[in-house]
Design a protein around this motif. Sequence first.
Motif, PDB file in Angstrom:
ATOM      1  N   LEU A 207      49.505 -28.844  54.530  1.00 33.37           N
ATOM      2  CA  LEU A 207      49.346 -27.752  53.560  1.00 33.37           C
ATOM      3  C   LEU A 207      48.265 -26.776  54.017  1.00 33.37           C
ATOM      4  CD1 LEU A 207      49.533 -29.697  50.166  1.00 33.37           C
ATOM      5  CD2 LEU A 207      51.346 -28.403  51.294  1.00 33.37           C
TER       6      LEU A 207
ATOM      7  N   LEU B 210      42.066 -23.720  47.763  1.00 29.52           N
ATOM      8  CA  LEU B 210      42.009 -25.185  47.714  1.00 29.52           C
ATOM      9  C   LEU B 210      42.345 -25.688  46.326  1.00 29.52           C
ATOM     10  CD1 LEU B 210      38.815 -25.924  49.850  1.00 29.52           C
ATOM     11  CD2 LEU B 210      41.210 -26.043  50.535  1.00 29.52           C
TER      12      LEU B 210
ATOM     13  N   LEU C 156      46.043 -25.387  45.725  1.00 28.18           N
ATOM     14  CA  LEU C 156      46.783 -26.446  46.420  1.00 28.18           C
ATOM     15  C   LEU C 156      46.686 -27.765  45.648  1.00 28.18           C
ATOM     16  CD1 LEU C 156      45.913 -25.841  50.200  1.00 28.18           C
ATOM     17  CD2 LEU C 156      48.132 -25.509  49.085  1.00 28.18           C
ATOM     18  N   ASP C 157      45.509 -28.008  45.067  1.00 32.32           N
ATOM     19  CA  ASP C 157      45.305 -29.220  44.286  1.00 32.32           C
ATOM     20  C   ASP C 157      46.242 -29.233  43.074  1.00 32.32           C
ATOM     21  OD1 ASP C 157      43.660 -31.652  43.978  1.00 32.32           O
ATOM     22  OD2 ASP C 157      43.103 -30.701  42.087  1.00 32.32           O
TER      23      ASP C 157
ATOM     24  N   SER D  61      49.854 -29.702  44.103  1.00 35.29           N
ATOM     25  CA  SER D  61      50.183 -31.072  44.521  1.00 35.29           C
ATOM     26  C   SER D  61      50.513 -31.962  43.323  1.00 35.29           C
ATOM     27  CB  SER D  61      49.032 -31.670  45.329  1.00 35.29           C
ATOM     28  OG  SER D  61      47.971 -32.024  44.471  1.00 35.29           O
TER      29      SER D  61
END
Lengths: 247, 88
Positions: free
Chosen positions: A198, A215, A218-219, A222
Motif C-alpha cells: 500500500l 497514513l 490507509l488505516d 484497511s
Amino acid sequence: MSGMMLSGIYKIADVVVQITSLYDEVQNLCADYRSDEKPLLHISISQEDIEAEGVKSDQEREREGLPEFHFEASYLETLAVYRKLATQLIPSGVLLMHGSVIAVDGEAYLFTALSGTGKSTHVRLWRELFGERAVMINDDKPLIRVGSETSIVYGTPWDGKHHLSTNTSVPLRAIIHLQRDTTNHIEPQIPAQMLPTLLQQTFLPKNGAVGMQVLSLLDTLSRQVKFYNLHCNMEPEAARIAYEGMH
Amino acid sequence: MRRNKNIVMRTVCGVPFLIREGDANVEMDKIITLNETAAWLWETMGGGDFTPEMLAEKLVAEYDVTKEDARRDVSAFISNLQEHGCLE
C-alpha cells in the motif's frame, strides 16, 4: 508552446476542478469529465512544473532500470496536473493508488503490483470472463474516496496507455496484490502484510503537510476493504480462480 | 539516555512505527517500523531516563529470553534508534 493559457472545468472524484494548462493534451485527456459546475479547486501549470515532472520521470525510469526516454512537454503536463490534483484531494479523504480496477456486479476490485507484473493482462482476463457484468473503472491510476463506512473508487482520465476507464464510481470491495507465477492461487492478507504494498503504490506528495493524512486514510481503508495476495499466470482460468477465491 | 520527546509511536494497519511528531510531511523512507518486541521496548522506555541494562532486565521479566539475548536485542534496538535520532 502557444503562449496562451488553456482552461477547462472538470468533475473528478466528485470534486469540480478548474485546470489551467499550457498545452491542450491534458484538456483533451479530461474531455469525458467536463463539468459546468462551479470549481472548488484550481490547478494551474507553469513551465517549471513541467520541467520538474521531466526530472521526476527520468529519476523514476533510472530507479526502475528503464532506458532514458524523452517525454513531450504536453505529456509531462498531464502528469504535473495529476500530481497537483492528487495532492489537493488528500484533505478531502481521496487517495491516488496505482493499480488496475474492474467492477463486477457493481463491486470494484483493485489489482496492484510493480509495473510490468501483468495487472492489465489479468484484468483483461476478467473482462473476457465476465463480459457485460464487468465495467472497466481505471487501468492505471484510480482515485479512492475513503469514507467512514465504505470506500469508493473512481474512474479518472489518467487511465494507462490503453485508455481504459469509465467516468463512474463503485464501492471498493478488495485490493489484490498480484504476483506472476506458473500456477494460480489466492489467499487473504491481513492489513499489516499489505502495508508495504500500500505504501509503495499510494501517491504520497513529497512536499505538503499531508503525509500523516495519507497514513491515516490507509488505516481507515484497511478496515473497509479486503486484501488478497494473488499468484497467477496468464491463462483464462486465473480470473476464475481469483474471483472464486474472493467469494 | 531517554526517548526523543518529538518522536511518537503510531499504528497504521496494525503496524507500529515511529514518526517525528508534528512532521506532517512524512517521508516513507524515514518511517521506522517496529516489531512487537521493539514496540514493547519503546513503550517500556517511557518518558524518563533509562539504561540499556534496565531495559534488558525488564525484557527478561516480560518475555521468555535469556539475559544475554535480552542485552543483545536491547543494544541492537538502541543503536537503531540512535542512528535515526530517536533518543537523546
